[in-house]
Scaffold this motif. Structure first.
Motif, PDB file in Angstrom:
ATOM      1  N   ALA A 216       0.853  -1.183   0.000  1.00 53.32           N
ATOM      2  CA  ALA A 216       0.000   0.000   0.000  1.00 53.32           C
ATOM      3  C   ALA A 216       0.887   1.230   0.000  1.00 53.32           C
ATOM      4  O   ALA A 216       1.817   1.336   0.813  1.00 53.32           O
ATOM      5  CB  ALA A 216      -0.917   0.011   1.215  1.00 53.32           C
TER       6      ALA A 216
ATOM      7  N   GLU B 152       0.942   5.451   0.155  1.00 50.26           N
ATOM      8  CA  GLU B 152       0.112   6.597   0.537  1.00 50.26           C
ATOM      9  C   GLU B 152       0.749   7.893   0.082  1.00 50.26           C
ATOM     10  O   GLU B 152       1.940   8.130   0.292  1.00 50.26           O
ATOM     11  CB  GLU B 152      -0.108   6.628   2.049  1.00 50.26           C
ATOM     12  CG  GLU B 152      -1.116   7.689   2.466  1.00 50.26           C
ATOM     13  CD  GLU B 152      -1.365   7.723   3.960  1.00 50.26           C
ATOM     14  OE1 GLU B 152      -2.262   8.485   4.378  1.00 50.26           O
ATOM     15  OE2 GLU B 152      -0.663   7.012   4.710  1.00 50.26           O
TER      16      GLU B 152
ATOM     17  N   SER C 270       0.950  11.608   3.368  1.00 47.49           N
ATOM     18  CA  SER C 270       0.567  10.858   4.572  1.00 47.49           C
ATOM     19  C   SER C 270       0.357  11.727   5.797  1.00 47.49           C
ATOM     20  O   SER C 270      -0.350  11.338   6.726  1.00 47.49           O
ATOM     21  CB  SER C 270       1.633   9.804   4.886  1.00 47.49           C
ATOM     22  OG  SER C 270       1.779   8.908   3.820  1.00 47.49           O
TER      23      SER C 270
ATOM     24  N   PHE D  63      -4.384   8.045   8.180  1.00 41.38           N
ATOM     25  CA  PHE D  63      -4.763   6.938   7.304  1.00 41.38           C
ATOM     26  C   PHE D  63      -3.697   5.840   7.319  1.00 41.38           C
ATOM     27  O   PHE D  63      -4.013   4.660   7.148  1.00 41.38           O
ATOM     28  CB  PHE D  63      -4.971   7.442   5.876  1.00 41.38           C
ATOM     29  CG  PHE D  63      -5.757   6.505   5.002  1.00 41.38           C
ATOM     30  CD1 PHE D  63      -7.137   6.488   5.040  1.00 41.38           C
ATOM     31  CD2 PHE D  63      -5.118   5.625   4.142  1.00 41.38           C
ATOM     32  CE1 PHE D  63      -7.876   5.621   4.243  1.00 41.38           C
ATOM     33  CE2 PHE D  63      -5.839   4.759   3.334  1.00 41.38           C
ATOM     34  CZ  PHE D  63      -7.223   4.756   3.385  1.00 41.38           C
ATOM     35  N   THR D  64      -2.460   6.214   7.544  1.00 38.23           N
ATOM     36  CA  THR D  64      -1.373   5.228   7.608  1.00 38.23           C
ATOM     37  C   THR D  64      -1.633   4.213   8.706  1.00 38.23           C
ATOM     38  O   THR D  64      -1.346   3.013   8.537  1.00 38.23           O
ATOM     39  CB  THR D  64      -0.031   5.928   7.862  1.00 38.23           C
ATOM     40  OG1 THR D  64       0.049   7.140   7.111  1.00 38.23           O
ATOM     41  CG2 THR D  64       1.133   5.021   7.489  1.00 38.23           C
TER      42      THR D  64
ATOM     43  N   LEU E 217      -3.809   1.634   7.329  1.00 38.39           N
ATOM     44  CA  LEU E 217      -3.141   0.790   6.344  1.00 38.39           C
ATOM     45  C   LEU E 217      -2.222  -0.245   6.980  1.00 38.39           C
ATOM     46  O   LEU E 217      -2.158  -1.387   6.517  1.00 38.39           O
ATOM     47  CB  LEU E 217      -2.347   1.663   5.365  1.00 38.39           C
ATOM     48  CG  LEU E 217      -3.153   2.501   4.378  1.00 38.39           C
ATOM     49  CD1 LEU E 217      -2.219   3.389   3.557  1.00 38.39           C
ATOM     50  CD2 LEU E 217      -3.994   1.625   3.465  1.00 38.39           C
TER      51      LEU E 217
ATOM     52  N   VAL F  17       3.614  -1.016   3.946  1.00 36.23           N
ATOM     53  CA  VAL F  17       3.090   0.326   3.706  1.00 36.23           C
ATOM     54  C   VAL F  17       4.256   1.277   3.439  1.00 36.23           C
ATOM     55  O   VAL F  17       5.204   1.352   4.234  1.00 36.23           O
ATOM     56  CB  VAL F  17       2.274   0.845   4.908  1.00 36.23           C
ATOM     57  CG1 VAL F  17       1.830   2.295   4.676  1.00 36.23           C
ATOM     58  CG2 VAL F  17       1.068  -0.051   5.165  1.00 36.23           C
TER      59      VAL F  17
ATOM     60  N   ALA G 299       4.690   5.165   3.146  1.00 34.27           N
ATOM     61  CA  ALA G 299       3.998   6.423   3.424  1.00 34.27           C
ATOM     62  C   ALA G 299       4.883   7.573   2.961  1.00 34.27           C
ATOM     63  O   ALA G 299       6.028   7.697   3.406  1.00 34.27           O
ATOM     64  CB  ALA G 299       3.700   6.541   4.916  1.00 34.27           C
TER      65      ALA G 299
ATOM     66  N   ASP H  42       5.480  11.834   2.001  1.00 33.13           N
ATOM     67  CA  ASP H  42       5.068  13.212   2.241  1.00 33.13           C
ATOM     68  C   ASP H  42       6.249  14.114   1.904  1.00 33.13           C
ATOM     69  O   ASP H  42       7.400  13.753   2.181  1.00 33.13           O
ATOM     70  CB  ASP H  42       4.644  13.421   3.698  1.00 33.13           C
ATOM     71  CG  ASP H  42       3.737  14.632   3.869  1.00 33.13           C
ATOM     72  OD1 ASP H  42       2.513  14.449   3.987  1.00 33.13           O
ATOM     73  OD2 ASP H  42       4.259  15.770   3.849  1.00 33.13           O
TER      74      ASP H  42
ATOM     75  N   PHE I  24      -3.159   5.446  -2.133  1.00 32.45           N
ATOM     76  CA  PHE I  24      -4.207   6.117  -1.360  1.00 32.45           C
ATOM     77  C   PHE I  24      -3.832   7.561  -1.047  1.00 32.45           C
ATOM     78  O   PHE I  24      -2.656   7.895  -0.892  1.00 32.45           O
ATOM     79  CB  PHE I  24      -4.448   5.359  -0.044  1.00 32.45           C
ATOM     80  CG  PHE I  24      -4.756   3.910  -0.245  1.00 32.45           C
ATOM     81  CD1 PHE I  24      -6.033   3.487  -0.568  1.00 32.45           C
ATOM     82  CD2 PHE I  24      -3.753   2.951  -0.138  1.00 32.45           C
ATOM     83  CE1 PHE I  24      -6.315   2.143  -0.779  1.00 32.45           C
ATOM     84  CE2 PHE I  24      -4.022   1.599  -0.333  1.00 32.45           C
ATOM     85  CZ  PHE I  24      -5.303   1.207  -0.662  1.00 32.45           C
ATOM     86  N   ALA I  25      -4.866   8.383  -0.933  1.00 33.24           N
ATOM     87  CA  ALA I  25      -4.699   9.766  -0.493  1.00 33.24           C
ATOM     88  C   ALA I  25      -5.869  10.110   0.406  1.00 33.24           C
ATOM     89  O   ALA I  25      -7.024   9.969   0.010  1.00 33.24           O
ATOM     90  CB  ALA I  25      -4.645  10.721  -1.681  1.00 33.24           C
ATOM     91  N   SER I  26      -5.572  10.534   1.618  1.00 32.04           N
ATOM     92  CA  SER I  26      -6.612  10.880   2.586  1.00 32.04           C
ATOM     93  C   SER I  26      -6.520  12.362   2.922  1.00 32.04           C
ATOM     94  O   SER I  26      -5.498  12.826   3.443  1.00 32.04           O
ATOM     95  CB  SER I  26      -6.449  10.040   3.860  1.00 32.04           C
ATOM     96  OG  SER I  26      -7.393  10.429   4.847  1.00 32.04           O
TER      97      SER I  26
END
Length: 245
Positions: free
Chosen positions: A39, A41, A44, A49-50, A53, A60, A62, A64, A101-103
Motif C-alpha cells: 500500500a 500513501e 501521509s 490513514f497510515t 493501512l 506500507v 507512506a 510526504d 491512497f490519499a486521505s
C-alpha cells in the motif's frame, strides 16, 4: 503537493495529529483491496490513514514532502516505510502496488500528474483510493473563520471532488458519502480549526485572538444547551477506481 500552503502543517505536527479527526477505519476499509500486499500513501501527513493501512496491508510506504510530517510519522509508526515523495513523483517501482491512497490530501495535487503516477505504481487490478473526512456546515462557526478556511481552498479544484482524466488506465470511479456527527467540547472544536492552513499561517496574535473569540462563542453555546459538548457534523467522501490493463 504545493508548498504554499500545503507544507505548513509540519510546523506543529503534534497539534495536527491530536486535533484533526481521523476517518473511521470501518469507512476507510471500503477503499482497501483484500489481501493488500503493498500500500502506497500520498501526502501521509501525521499518519491518520497510515495507521489504518498498517493493520490491513503487508507493507506500507507512506510519503510526504514535508520533513516535519515525515519525522513525526516515522517516530509514531515505525512499521511503515516513511519516505520523501510527492503525489506526482512516488518513490515506488512501477507495477508493484496493490493500492495507492490519499486521505484529505488530493486537493493539493495536480490531478493528472497524480493519477498518472498512481497508474504507474499500481498492478493491473490495483486500487486508487481517495477520501476526505471533514466537518460539515454548522451555525456554530464564526462567519469570518468559516470564510477564511474556505477561501484557502483552490477555487478551481473543489475540495471533495475527485475526477480522473478519461485517458488514464482506470475503470469507473465509484463514490461513497457517509455523514455522521461527533460530540466535541468547545476546546476540541477550536483545536480542529487550528489545523487548517488558513489559520496556521495567520500572525500569532491574530490567530490567538480569533481562536479566543471562537472559544468564547462556543462555550456560550454550550451553556445555552446545558451541555459540555456540542454536536459537530462530519462527512466522509470516498472514491475508488481500479487500474485496468
Amino acid at each position: 503537493m504545493s508548498a504554499q500552503p500545503g507544507l505548513v502543517f509540519g510546523v506543529n505536527a503534534a497539534n495536527y495529529d491530536v486535533h484533526r479527526p481521523a476517518i473511521p477505519a470501518e469507512l476507510a476499509e471500503w477503499l482497501i483491496p483484500p489481501n493488500c500486499g503493498l500500500a502506497v500513501e500520498m501526502g501521509s501527513g501525521t499518519g491518520h490513514f497510515t495507521r489504518i493501512l498498517v493493520d490491513r496491508a503487508a507493507r506500507v510506504v507512506a510519503t510526504d514532502p514535508d520533513p516535519g510530517m515525515r519525522a513525526w510519522l516515522a517516530e509514531q509508526l515505525p512499521t511503515a516505510t516513511v519516505m520523501e515523495g510527492t503525489a506526482e513523483a512516488l518513490p515506488v517501482e512501477t507495477g508493484t502496488a496493490d493500492g495507492v491512497f490519499a486521505s484529505s490530501a488530493w486537493h493539493w495535487f495536480d490531478p493528472r500528474a497524480a493519477g498518472t503516477e498512481a497508474a504507474r505504481c499500481l498492478k493491473p487490478g490495483g486500487v486508487l483510493g481517495v477520501c476526505w473526512y471533514d466537518r460539515g456546515q454548522s451555525d456554530l462557526w464564526l462567519p469570518e473563520l468559516q470564510r477564511m478556511v474556505m477561501s484557502a481552498h483552490r477555487t478551481d479544484r473543489p475540495v471533495h471532488q475527485f475526477h480522473l482524466p478519461e485517458d488514464l488506465p482506470f475503470g469507473p470511479v465509484e463514490k461513497r458519502v457517509v455523514t455522521a456527527a461527533r460530540q466535541m467540547t468547545p476546546e476540541e472544536i477550536c483545536g480542529l480549526f487550528t489545523t487548517y492552513s488558513a489559520v496556521i499561517t495567520l500572525p500569532d496574535e491574530e490567530r490567538k485572538s480569533l481562536i479566543g473569540r471562537f472559544l468564547v462563542h462556543l462555550r456560550a453555546r454550550a451553556v445555552e444547551n446545558g451541555t459540555e459538548t456540542l454536536e459537530v457534523p462530519f462527512f466522509a467522501t470516498l472514491y475508488r477506481a481500479s487500474r485496468t490493463g
